[in-house]
Design a protein around this motif. Sequence first.
Motif, mmCIF file in Angstrom:
data_model
loop_
_atom_site.group_PDB
_atom_site.id
_atom_site.type_symbol
_atom_site.label_atom_id
_atom_site.label_comp_id
_atom_site.label_asym_id
_atom_site.label_seq_id
_atom_site.Cartn_x
_atom_site.Cartn_y
_atom_site.Cartn_z
ATOM 1 N N ILE A 98 -3.942 -22.204 25.298
ATOM 2 C CA ILE A 98 -2.609 -22.814 25.344
ATOM 3 C C ILE A 98 -1.783 -22.174 26.451
ATOM 4 C CG2 ILE A 98 -0.451 -23.090 24.066
ATOM 5 C CD1 ILE A 98 -2.246 -23.418 21.517
ATOM 6 N N ALA A 99 -1.897 -20.841 26.596
ATOM 7 C CA ALA A 99 -1.167 -20.161 27.668
ATOM 8 C C ALA A 99 -1.659 -20.630 29.040
ATOM 9 C CB ALA A 99 -1.332 -18.650 27.528
ATOM 10 N N HIS A 100 -2.969 -20.787 29.176
ATOM 11 C CA HIS A 100 -3.559 -21.243 30.443
ATOM 12 C C HIS A 100 -3.091 -22.647 30.784
ATOM 13 C CE1 HIS A 100 -6.715 -21.871 33.489
ATOM 14 N NE2 HIS A 100 -6.976 -23.022 32.888
ATOM 15 N N ILE A 101 -3.128 -23.539 29.810
ATOM 16 C CA ILE A 101 -2.710 -24.923 30.040
ATOM 17 C C ILE A 101 -1.222 -24.976 30.375
ATOM 18 C CG2 ILE A 101 -2.419 -27.175 28.921
ATOM 19 C CD1 ILE A 101 -4.992 -26.497 27.289
ATOM 20 N N GLN A 102 -0.429 -24.208 29.637
ATOM 21 C CA GLN A 102 1.016 -24.174 29.888
ATOM 22 C C GLN A 102 1.307 -23.668 31.302
ATOM 23 O OE1 GLN A 102 3.760 -25.104 27.734
ATOM 24 N NE2 GLN A 102 4.780 -24.900 29.701
ATOM 25 N N GLU A 103 0.620 -22.597 31.693
ATOM 26 C CA GLU A 103 0.860 -22.005 33.015
ATOM 27 C C GLU A 103 0.474 -22.974 34.137
ATOM 28 O OE1 GLU A 103 -0.844 -18.374 35.809
ATOM 29 O OE2 GLU A 103 -1.386 -18.455 33.681
ATOM 30 N N ARG A 104 -0.663 -23.648 33.967
ATOM 31 C CA ARG A 104 -1.195 -24.483 35.045
ATOM 32 C C ARG A 104 -0.522 -25.849 35.134
ATOM 33 N NH1 ARG A 104 -6.212 -22.894 37.554
ATOM 34 N NH2 ARG A 104 -6.362 -20.631 37.267
ATOM 35 N N ILE A 105 -0.216 -26.480 33.998
ATOM 36 C CA ILE A 105 0.299 -27.863 34.059
ATOM 37 C C ILE A 105 1.577 -28.075 33.254
ATOM 38 C CG2 ILE A 105 -1.990 -28.816 34.535
ATOM 39 C CD1 ILE A 105 -2.055 -29.847 31.619
ATOM 40 N N GLY A 106 2.164 -26.992 32.741
ATOM 41 C CA GLY A 106 3.375 -27.127 31.929
ATOM 42 C C GLY A 106 4.544 -27.747 32.675
ATOM 43 N N GLY A 107 4.512 -27.692 34.004
ATOM 44 C CA GLY A 107 5.571 -28.321 34.787
ATOM 45 C C GLY A 107 5.378 -29.814 34.972
ATOM 46 N N ARG A 108 4.181 -30.310 34.598
ATOM 47 C CA ARG A 108 3.876 -31.736 34.802
ATOM 48 C C ARG A 108 3.874 -32.537 33.507
ATOM 49 N NH1 ARG A 108 -1.288 -32.343 38.649
ATOM 50 N NH2 ARG A 108 -0.720 -34.544 38.286
ATOM 51 N N CYS A 109 3.749 -31.851 32.372
ATOM 52 C CA CYS A 109 3.781 -32.526 31.074
ATOM 53 C C CYS A 109 4.203 -31.515 30.017
ATOM 54 C CB CYS A 109 2.413 -33.128 30.727
ATOM 55 S SG CYS A 109 1.075 -31.921 30.538
ATOM 56 N N GLU A 110 4.589 -32.024 28.870
ATOM 57 C CA GLU A 110 4.910 -31.138 27.751
ATOM 58 C C GLU A 110 3.609 -30.656 27.097
ATOM 59 O OE1 GLU A 110 8.410 -31.932 25.015
ATOM 60 O OE2 GLU A 110 7.947 -33.953 25.745
ATOM 61 N N VAL A 111 3.513 -29.367 26.859
ATOM 62 C CA VAL A 111 2.369 -28.769 26.166
ATOM 63 C C VAL A 111 2.879 -28.309 24.802
ATOM 64 C CG1 VAL A 111 0.603 -26.975 26.235
ATOM 65 C CG2 VAL A 111 1.383 -28.037 28.370
ATOM 66 N N ILE A 112 2.477 -29.016 23.744
ATOM 67 C CA ILE A 112 3.078 -28.817 22.432
ATOM 68 C C ILE A 112 2.011 -28.330 21.443
ATOM 69 C CG2 ILE A 112 4.383 -29.889 20.554
ATOM 70 C CD1 ILE A 112 5.232 -32.080 22.573
ATOM 71 N N PRO A 113 1.962 -27.032 21.133
ATOM 72 C CA PRO A 113 1.020 -26.554 20.112
ATOM 73 C C PRO A 113 1.370 -27.127 18.747
ATOM 74 C CG PRO A 113 1.900 -24.736 21.437
ATOM 75 C CD PRO A 113 2.738 -25.939 21.725
ATOM 76 N N LEU A 114 0.349 -27.271 17.899
ATOM 77 C CA LEU A 114 0.531 -27.850 16.560
ATOM 78 C C LEU A 114 0.060 -26.859 15.487
ATOM 79 C CD1 LEU A 114 -0.874 -31.420 17.368
ATOM 80 C CD2 LEU A 114 1.533 -30.722 17.259
ATOM 81 N N PRO A 115 0.752 -25.717 15.346
ATOM 82 C CA PRO A 115 0.310 -24.711 14.371
ATOM 83 C C PRO A 115 0.459 -25.158 12.928
ATOM 84 C CG PRO A 115 2.452 -24.117 15.270
ATOM 85 C CD PRO A 115 1.966 -25.287 16.074
#
Length: 376
Positions: free
Chosen positions: A127-144
Amino acid sequence: MSAESASLHTTPLHALHLELGARMVPFAGYSMPVQYPAGLMAEHLHTRQAAGLFDVSHMGQLRLVGPDAAAAFETLTPVDVIGLGLNKQRYGLLLNDEGGIIDDLMFVNRGDDLFVIVNGACKAGDIAHIQERIGGRCEVIPLPDQALLALQGPQAAAALARLAPGTASLVFMTGGRFEIAGCDCYVTRSGYTGEDGFEISVPAAQAEALARALLAQPEVKPIGLGARNSLRLEAGLCLYGNDIDTTTTPPEAALNWAIQKVRRTGGARAGGFPGADKVLAQIDDPALLKRRRVGLVARERVPVREHTPLQSTDGAAIGEVTSGLLGPSVNQPVAMGYVAPEFAAAGAVVHAIVRGKAVPMEVSPMPFLPARYHRG
């Protein structure tokens, strides 16, 4: 209670596991059921013959939201995301800049989002990797607050259709939203056993009610991590951390099938993912590979476990076993591992060194047991 067990997370089904007599073990930071009183062998065979219910709520679930989400996600994985149809599911790989596998995952185009499921032990880093790489292009929403159940086996469809008739219309690697026993679920027809089956994402607060409703079906019994491992190995499916990791490229792991033509050399959207030059070069010229993942069947009834060294018949070191056990359904010792390319052809004989003894093993196609996915 030990300090270690006190620090473990629990899934929403923890109390139910204890009620059912499960033996709990630490796994991916969670207290998870390794087996129930019937035992691993019985659980494995029941799943192959009827239907087994698995708690896989330790897995990571997340949403990628926004008009650019698919194109953004394609920059992290070598698979076709943009071309995935509505409510279609696909297997994917997160790669590092050297082409090594950070994690393998499943994702679905749900129309309003990409719904992604990653491995439990990797989820925080993923999740951290995805947020860092593409978080500026889409919302990255974890579902805990979502749980995940898997219902697997040849009678899974009949059991689930009793509670949600519409699920019978799903075919392998498709999904949809359904109400099951009053619970709000997203269901995909997929799994990790080689059998027909379903994975069901459900709000954590509803997970126990859903599990009890499924277990009330006469075909369904609870299944632990032990049988989940033996089922997936017979199905020739990789376990992250054993069979694939950050040092493994997809071609080494025999995962070229997961990389669609559109992302390969000459494809309309070739490359553009981490490690693309290395990965595509290995696909285009297999001679660049220094090792390959293969299936192995022992010629003697000696279980061969992970980390067992592999040698040529003349004693040269050629690789290592990454997963192995006595397959309950195939009734023989099976394994997978990495060998030098010249030993990767089906029928090649290699030696596994078990407690100093050479156990002959034959390179075998996978899966070891034919898959029974429902393709319609």
